[in-house]
Write an enzyme that holds these catalytic residues in place. Structure first.
Site, PDB file in Angstrom:
ATOM      1  N   HIS A 207      59.637   7.699  15.408  1.00 18.99           N
ATOM      2  CA  HIS A 207      58.382   8.064  16.360  1.00 18.99           C
ATOM      3  C   HIS A 207      58.076   7.369  18.050  1.00 18.99           C
ATOM      4  CE1 HIS A 207      56.878   3.668  15.639  1.00 18.99           C
ATOM      5  NE2 HIS A 207      55.852   3.624  16.416  1.00 18.99           N
TER       6      HIS A 207
HETATM    7  C1  UD1 Z   1      51.397   4.540  18.846  1.00 14.72           C
HETATM    8  C2  UD1 Z   1      51.583   3.995  19.563  1.00 14.72           C
HETATM    9  C3  UD1 Z   1      52.945   3.051  19.078  1.00 14.72           C
HETATM   10  C4  UD1 Z   1      52.707   2.550  17.472  1.00 14.72           C
HETATM   11  C5  UD1 Z   1      52.371   4.211  16.363  1.00 14.72           C
HETATM   12  C6  UD1 Z   1      51.758   3.705  15.271  1.00 14.72           C
HETATM   13  C7  UD1 Z   1      50.568   3.659  21.971  1.00 14.72           C
HETATM   14  C8  UD1 Z   1      51.062   3.454  22.812  1.00 14.72           C
HETATM   15  N1  UD1 Z   1      51.465   3.726  20.703  1.00 14.72           N
HETATM   16  O1  UD1 Z   1      52.139   5.527  18.794  1.00 14.72           O
HETATM   17  O2  UD1 Z   1      52.937   1.867  19.755  1.00 14.72           O
HETATM   18  O3  UD1 Z   1      54.243   2.422  17.285  1.00 14.72           O
HETATM   19  O4  UD1 Z   1      51.461   4.962  17.133  1.00 14.72           O
HETATM   20  O5  UD1 Z   1      52.266   4.638  14.653  1.00 14.72           O
HETATM   21  O6  UD1 Z   1      49.403   3.704  21.784  1.00 14.72           O
HETATM   22  N2  UD1 Z   1      49.054  12.802  15.593  1.00 14.72           N
HETATM   23  C9  UD1 Z   1      48.579  13.306  14.555  1.00 14.72           C
HETATM   24  N3  UD1 Z   1      48.435  12.820  13.682  1.00 14.72           N
HETATM   25  C10 UD1 Z   1      47.714  11.345  13.902  1.00 14.72           C
HETATM   26  C11 UD1 Z   1      48.623  11.257  14.970  1.00 14.72           C
HETATM   27  C12 UD1 Z   1      48.865  11.242  15.763  1.00 14.72           C
HETATM   28  O7  UD1 Z   1      49.099  14.464  14.663  1.00 14.72           O
HETATM   29  O8  UD1 Z   1      46.406  11.174  12.773  1.00 14.72           O
HETATM   30  C13 UD1 Z   1      50.357  13.124  16.463  1.00 14.72           C
HETATM   31  C14 UD1 Z   1      49.904  14.096  17.696  1.00 14.72           C
HETATM   32  O9  UD1 Z   1      50.655  15.184  18.004  1.00 14.72           O
HETATM   33  C15 UD1 Z   1      50.097  12.923  18.873  1.00 14.72           C
HETATM   34  C16 UD1 Z   1      51.067  12.319  18.820  1.00 14.72           C
HETATM   35  O10 UD1 Z   1      51.029  12.004  16.965  1.00 14.72           O
HETATM   36  O11 UD1 Z   1      49.135  13.384  20.688  1.00 14.72           O
HETATM   37  C17 UD1 Z   1      51.219  10.822  18.536  1.00 14.72           C
HETATM   38  O12 UD1 Z   1      50.103   9.539  18.629  1.00 14.72           O
HETATM   39  P1  UD1 Z   1      49.646   8.616  19.367  1.00 14.72           P
HETATM   40  O13 UD1 Z   1      48.499   8.332  19.204  1.00 14.72           O
HETATM   41  O14 UD1 Z   1      49.664   8.734  20.590  1.00 14.72           O
HETATM   42  O15 UD1 Z   1      50.619   7.983  19.193  1.00 14.72           O
HETATM   43  P2  UD1 Z   1      52.207   7.405  18.367  1.00 14.72           P
HETATM   44  O16 UD1 Z   1      53.080   7.674  18.795  1.00 14.72           O
HETATM   45  O17 UD1 Z   1      51.525   7.752  17.299  1.00 14.72           O
HETATM   46  N1  UDP Z   2      54.473   3.099   6.848  1.00 17.54           N
HETATM   47  C1  UDP Z   2      53.612   3.103   6.225  1.00 17.54           C
HETATM   48  N2  UDP Z   2      53.853   4.442   5.641  1.00 17.54           N
HETATM   49  C2  UDP Z   2      55.201   5.597   6.284  1.00 17.54           C
HETATM   50  C3  UDP Z   2      55.699   5.359   7.076  1.00 17.54           C
HETATM   51  C4  UDP Z   2      55.577   3.672   7.758  1.00 17.54           C
HETATM   52  O1  UDP Z   2      52.787   2.877   5.406  1.00 17.54           O
HETATM   53  O2  UDP Z   2      55.148   6.518   6.065  1.00 17.54           O
HETATM   54  C5  UDP Z   2      53.876   1.403   7.525  1.00 17.54           C
HETATM   55  C6  UDP Z   2      55.128   0.786   8.067  1.00 17.54           C
HETATM   56  O3  UDP Z   2      55.671   0.372   6.357  1.00 17.54           O
HETATM   57  C7  UDP Z   2      54.683  -0.458   8.328  1.00 17.54           C
HETATM   58  C8  UDP Z   2      53.729   1.040   9.471  1.00 17.54           C
HETATM   59  O4  UDP Z   2      53.542   1.460   8.937  1.00 17.54           O
HETATM   60  O5  UDP Z   2      53.936  -1.123   7.941  1.00 17.54           O
HETATM   61  C9  UDP Z   2      54.894   0.510  10.652  1.00 17.54           C
HETATM   62  O6  UDP Z   2      54.123   0.988  11.501  1.00 17.54           O
HETATM   63  P1  UDP Z   2      54.246   2.522  12.550  1.00 17.54           P
HETATM   64  O7  UDP Z   2      56.223   2.765  12.568  1.00 17.54           O
HETATM   65  O8  UDP Z   2      53.689   3.815  12.759  1.00 17.54           O
HETATM   66  O9  UDP Z   2      54.268   1.343  14.043  1.00 17.54           O
HETATM   67  P2  UDP Z   2      55.316   0.411  14.581  1.00 17.54           P
HETATM   68  O10 UDP Z   2      55.027  -1.294  13.827  1.00 17.54           O
HETATM   69  O11 UDP Z   2      56.426   0.970  15.142  1.00 17.54           O
HETATM   70  O12 UDP Z   2      54.031   0.010  15.970  1.00 17.54           O
END
Ligand code: UD1
Ligand code: UDP
Length: 358
Positions: A207
């Protein structure tokens, strides 16, 4: 009793906050603010339900958007809450836009900030997470480091006041919730539901901006590698990557890749512990693999979690098919390299709760 406002918004923050919130009970009054950064049921609600996190007192419903818009809307909403609630401390986790907004709103109002997972560095300033963590650390009063490396990183930037190393709250959560998952027969059906057997599949998540910004070509280079692995690759797909992944599957007809919806934390712990190997660009999952002694290939050019690289338990792979394949197939972790316990003893959350409540 101290009044603490905790700001969360993204999946990994719900998981980290769950154990600290539990430890704060009876020590402080905690008011939970959800920014709404993650909002799909399987990215948010499922964690509150499964991990028994108290219902947030506020949900700002900010949703997705560009960095400036998302962070700006959070700042406006959090500031209003802080002006009303007048807390003694604002507690933030990790390195997302929700972390930065919480820390910045509090700092401008002269409310002390407690940052859990302080001091991590990738030294890659193009990452939004690196910007968020550096800025948050520099305006925090309590900096709770998961490892000694994190403390050293802060020292290099001249930050020593308020720094402690309670350990990693994610170890606390893995130790606690893995036992909960194993005792839950419904959750244990995940293997059967997906048609997999423990140690007969690999688990992947993708992601990060560095991965998805590469578009179709980058995802195909990764999936081409997954396709050539001898075991099926199960991929709980983050909503950010879903479209890219589905289109790649449709274009290339991969047969070895099983895309599934994001799963709850309990199922994820079972999927991780049962995997032969993890392939990921996630920060949290790299560590969970390490905690559960599952070899990991990190699909990034650097990691903040240097300790996991010891003895080859985690190896970095470039986003190129040949390198991913080489690392996935030929890396042999060294069992004797696991004696050190760099992430603490599983009681980090209690130490953090004691410190901020004192
Ligand atoms: C965010 C964090 C990242 C973290 C990740 C955990 C920032 C800059 N990034 O990234 O550090 O590792 O969360 O998962 O804060 N979307 C949905 N539904 C949701 C959430 C997101 O559809 O419930 C989609 C949307 O298209 C959105 C995209 O995911 O634009 C990105 O979501 P966003 O929260 O901006 O960043 P993450 O990639 O989730
Ligand atoms: N995770 C989860 N379900 C999923 C994928 C990830 O519960 O389908 C959990 C994972 O075990 C970990 C956390 O989400 O505890 C990590 O989140 P993510 O990879 O979104 O973010 P990051 O750690 O890179 O910020």
């Amino acid at each position: 009793m101290k009044k603490i406002v905790t700001v969360v918004g993204a999946r990994p923050q719900f998981i980290k906050a769950s154990v600290v919130s539990e430890a704060l009970k009876g020590k402080s009054e905690e008011i939970l603010v959800h920014t709404g950064q993650h909002y799909d049921a399987n990215m948010s609600e499922v964690f509150f339900e499964e991990l028994k996190i108290p219902h947030p007192a506020y949900n700002l419903g900010v949703g997705s958007g560009t960095h400036g818009r998302q962070t700006g809307e959070m700042l406006i909403g959090i500031e209003e809450i802080l002006l009303n609630e007048k807390p003694d401390v604002v507690l933030v986790y990790g390195d997302t836009n929700s972390t930065l907004a919480g820390a910045l709103a509090a700092s401008k109002l002269h409310i002390p900030v407690a940052h859990v997972e302080a001091g991590l560095r990738s030294y890659n300033m193009r990452m939004p997470e690196e910007q968020n963590r550096i800025l948050s650390d520099h305006i925090s009063s309590w900096l709770f480091c998961p490892t000694q490396t994190a403390r050293e990183n802060l020292k290099k930037e001249g930050i020593t006041n308020g720094v402690s190393v309670p350990g990693d709250v994610m170890l606390d959560s893995v130790l606690h919730f893995r036992a909960v998952a194993l005792e839950n027969p419904e959750k244990r059906k995940i293997y059967e539901t997906l048609g997999i057997i423990p140690k007969g599949y690999r688990l992947a998540t993708l992601h990060r901006a560095e991965t998805t910004d590469g578009g179709e070509a980058a995802i195909e280079r990764i999936f081409d590698a997954f396709e050539q692995l001898p075991d099926r690759v199960v991929v709980p797909i983050h909503p950010r990557t879903r479209k890219l992944a589905e289109e790649a599957l449709a274009r290339r007809g991969y047969r070895n890749i099983q895309l599934i919806d994001p799963v709850g934390y309990l199922e994820m712990l079972l999927l991780t512990s049962g995997a032969k190997q993890v392939l990921t660009d996630s920060g949290g999952l790299q560590k969970e693999a390490w905690f559960m002694e599952v070899p990991c290939v990190t699909l990034r050019s650097e990691t903040e979690w240097l300790e996991t690289l010891e003895g080859g338990w985690n190896v970095l792979a470039k986003l190129e098919t040949a390198d991913i394949l080489e690392k996935a197939l030929h890396t042999q972790p060294d069992p004797s390299a696991r004696e050190a316990q760099p992430f603490g003893d599983g009681h980090a959350s209690e130490r953090i709760a004691e410190t901020v409540s004192a």
